[in-house]
Design a protein around this motif. Structure first.
Motif, PDB file in Angstrom:
ATOM      1  N   ARG A  37       0.768  -1.123  -0.044  1.00 20.92           N
ATOM      2  CA  ARG A  37       0.083   0.150  -0.191  1.00 20.92           C
ATOM      3  C   ARG A  37       0.861   1.254   0.033  1.00 20.92           C
ATOM      4  O   ARG A  37       2.118   1.299   0.205  1.00 20.92           O
ATOM      5  N   ALA A  38       0.352   2.565  -0.193  1.00 19.15           N
ATOM      6  CA  ALA A  38       0.852   3.811   0.209  1.00 19.15           C
ATOM      7  C   ALA A  38      -0.010   4.379   1.172  1.00 19.15           C
ATOM      8  O   ALA A  38      -1.148   4.122   1.319  1.00 19.15           O
ATOM      9  N   PHE A  39       0.924   5.383   1.958  1.00 20.17           N
ATOM     10  CA  PHE A  39       0.465   5.976   2.999  1.00 20.17           C
ATOM     11  C   PHE A  39       1.115   7.019   3.370  1.00 20.17           C
ATOM     12  O   PHE A  39       2.171   7.285   3.005  1.00 20.17           O
ATOM     13  N   TYR A  40       0.726   8.023   4.284  1.00 22.03           N
ATOM     14  CA  TYR A  40       1.482   9.262   4.624  1.00 22.03           C
ATOM     15  C   TYR A  40       2.100   8.694   6.015  1.00 22.03           C
ATOM     16  O   TYR A  40       1.481   8.152   6.852  1.00 22.03           O
ATOM     17  N   GLY A  41       3.414   8.920   6.342  1.00 23.35           N
ATOM     18  CA  GLY A  41       4.169   8.713   7.479  1.00 23.35           C
ATOM     19  C   GLY A  41       4.673   9.918   7.987  1.00 23.35           C
ATOM     20  O   GLY A  41       5.043  10.855   7.229  1.00 23.35           O
ATOM     21  N   CYS A  42       5.228   9.782   9.114  1.00 20.13           N
ATOM     22  CA  CYS A  42       5.955  11.076   9.753  1.00 20.13           C
ATOM     23  C   CYS A  42       7.463  11.018   9.244  1.00 20.13           C
ATOM     24  O   CYS A  42       7.886  10.119   9.107  1.00 20.13           O
ATOM     25  N   SER A  43       7.931  12.232   9.041  1.00 20.52           N
ATOM     26  CA  SER A  43       9.324  12.350   8.540  1.00 20.52           C
ATOM     27  C   SER A  43      10.260  12.186   9.611  1.00 20.52           C
ATOM     28  O   SER A  43      11.229  11.769   9.302  1.00 20.52           O
ATOM     29  N   HIS A  44       9.953  11.958  10.769  1.00 25.81           N
ATOM     30  CA  HIS A  44      10.749  11.731  11.865  1.00 25.81           C
ATOM     31  C   HIS A  44      10.844  10.163  12.243  1.00 25.81           C
ATOM     32  O   HIS A  44      11.402   9.848  13.363  1.00 25.81           O
ATOM     33  N   PHE A  45      10.380   9.333  11.122  1.00 28.12           N
ATOM     34  CA  PHE A  45      10.452   7.863  11.485  1.00 28.12           C
ATOM     35  C   PHE A  45      11.751   7.368  11.609  1.00 28.12           C
ATOM     36  O   PHE A  45      12.622   8.082  10.824  1.00 28.12           O
ATOM     37  N   PRO A  46      12.395   6.625  12.436  1.00 27.31           N
ATOM     38  CA  PRO A  46      11.696   5.814  13.346  1.00 27.31           C
ATOM     39  C   PRO A  46      11.389   6.314  14.689  1.00 27.31           C
ATOM     40  O   PRO A  46      10.642   5.733  15.472  1.00 27.31           O
ATOM     41  N   ASN A  47      11.659   7.507  14.871  1.00 32.39           N
ATOM     42  CA  ASN A  47      11.437   8.014  16.409  1.00 32.39           C
ATOM     43  C   ASN A  47       9.939   8.334  16.319  1.00 32.39           C
ATOM     44  O   ASN A  47       9.223   8.488  17.629  1.00 32.39           O
ATOM     45  N   CYS A  48       9.230   8.605  15.496  1.00 35.90           N
ATOM     46  CA  CYS A  48       7.477   8.917  15.446  1.00 35.90           C
ATOM     47  C   CYS A  48       7.152   7.676  14.255  1.00 35.90           C
ATOM     48  O   CYS A  48       7.624   7.953  13.240  1.00 35.90           O
ATOM     49  N   ARG A  49       6.275   7.188  14.914  1.00 37.05           N
ATOM     50  CA  ARG A  49       5.542   6.354  13.870  1.00 37.05           C
ATOM     51  C   ARG A  49       4.162   6.556  13.409  1.00 37.05           C
ATOM     52  O   ARG A  49       3.422   5.735  13.202  1.00 37.05           O
ATOM     53  N   PHE A  50       3.800   7.676  13.601  1.00 38.85           N
ATOM     54  CA  PHE A  50       2.430   8.243  12.829  1.00 38.85           C
ATOM     55  C   PHE A  50       2.096   8.054  11.520  1.00 38.85           C
ATOM     56  O   PHE A  50       3.205   8.223  10.822  1.00 38.85           O
ATOM     57  N   THR A  51       1.191   7.468  11.208  1.00 31.63           N
ATOM     58  CA  THR A  51       0.781   7.226   9.869  1.00 31.63           C
ATOM     59  C   THR A  51      -0.667   7.645   9.592  1.00 31.63           C
ATOM     60  O   THR A  51      -1.410   7.709  10.682  1.00 31.63           O
ATOM     61  N   LYS A  52      -0.925   8.082   8.469  1.00 31.26           N
ATOM     62  CA  LYS A  52      -2.314   8.328   8.056  1.00 31.26           C
ATOM     63  C   LYS A  52      -2.545   7.791   6.566  1.00 31.26           C
ATOM     64  O   LYS A  52      -1.750   7.780   5.788  1.00 31.26           O
ATOM     65  N   PRO A  53      -3.749   7.211   6.361  1.00 33.45           N
ATOM     66  CA  PRO A  53      -4.325   6.562   5.370  1.00 33.45           C
ATOM     67  C   PRO A  53      -4.208   7.737   4.163  1.00 33.45           C
ATOM     68  O   PRO A  53      -4.798   8.941   4.208  1.00 33.45           O
ATOM     69  N   ILE A  54      -4.156   7.250   2.961  1.00 36.60           N
ATOM     70  CA  ILE A  54      -3.918   8.273   1.785  1.00 36.60           C
ATOM     71  C   ILE A  54      -5.408   8.875   1.516  1.00 36.60           C
ATOM     72  O   ILE A  54      -5.548   9.966   1.146  1.00 36.60           O
ATOM     73  N   ASP A  55      -6.664   7.978   1.691  1.00 38.69           N
ATOM     74  CA  ASP A  55      -7.927   8.498   1.560  1.00 38.69           C
ATOM     75  C   ASP A  55      -8.506   9.442   2.600  1.00 38.69           C
ATOM     76  O   ASP A  55      -9.520  10.298   2.609  1.00 38.69           O
ATOM     77  N   SER A  56      -7.630   9.566   3.757  1.00 41.97           N
ATOM     78  CA  SER A  56      -8.001  10.534   4.908  1.00 41.97           C
ATOM     79  C   SER A  56      -7.469  11.991   4.651  1.00 41.97           C
ATOM     80  O   SER A  56      -6.295  12.026   4.372  1.00 41.97           O
ATOM     81  N   LYS A  57      -8.223  12.855   4.580  1.00 45.46           N
ATOM     82  CA  LYS A  57      -7.638  14.389   4.318  1.00 45.46           C
ATOM     83  C   LYS A  57      -7.704  15.123   5.501  1.00 45.46           C
ATOM     84  O   LYS A  57      -8.555  15.294   6.196  1.00 45.46           O
TER      85      LYS A  57
END
Length: 59
Positions: free
Chosen positions: A39-59
């Protein structure tokens, strides 16, 4: 939107990623479009320190 090329780092990982103007809901870092085989998703640029993700279809 900035596109990273191989050789540049996005969130500590070398990959081709698109940086969004949206910020992480957890730490305030920028969200980056990540693509994995499943899949594809939005992830935090501070990974791996921050593991926040957001689905593509979520705006």
């Amino acid at each position: 939107m900035k596109t990273y090329t191989s050789g540049e780092k996005a969130g500590g990982f070398e990959d081709k990623a698109q940086q969004l103007e949206t910020t992480c809901g957890k730490c305030g870092g920028l969200l980056v479009l990540r693509k994995v085989p499943q899949r594809a998703f939005y992830g935090c640029s501070h990974f791996p320190n921050c593991r926040f993700t957001k689905p593509i279809d979520s705006k």
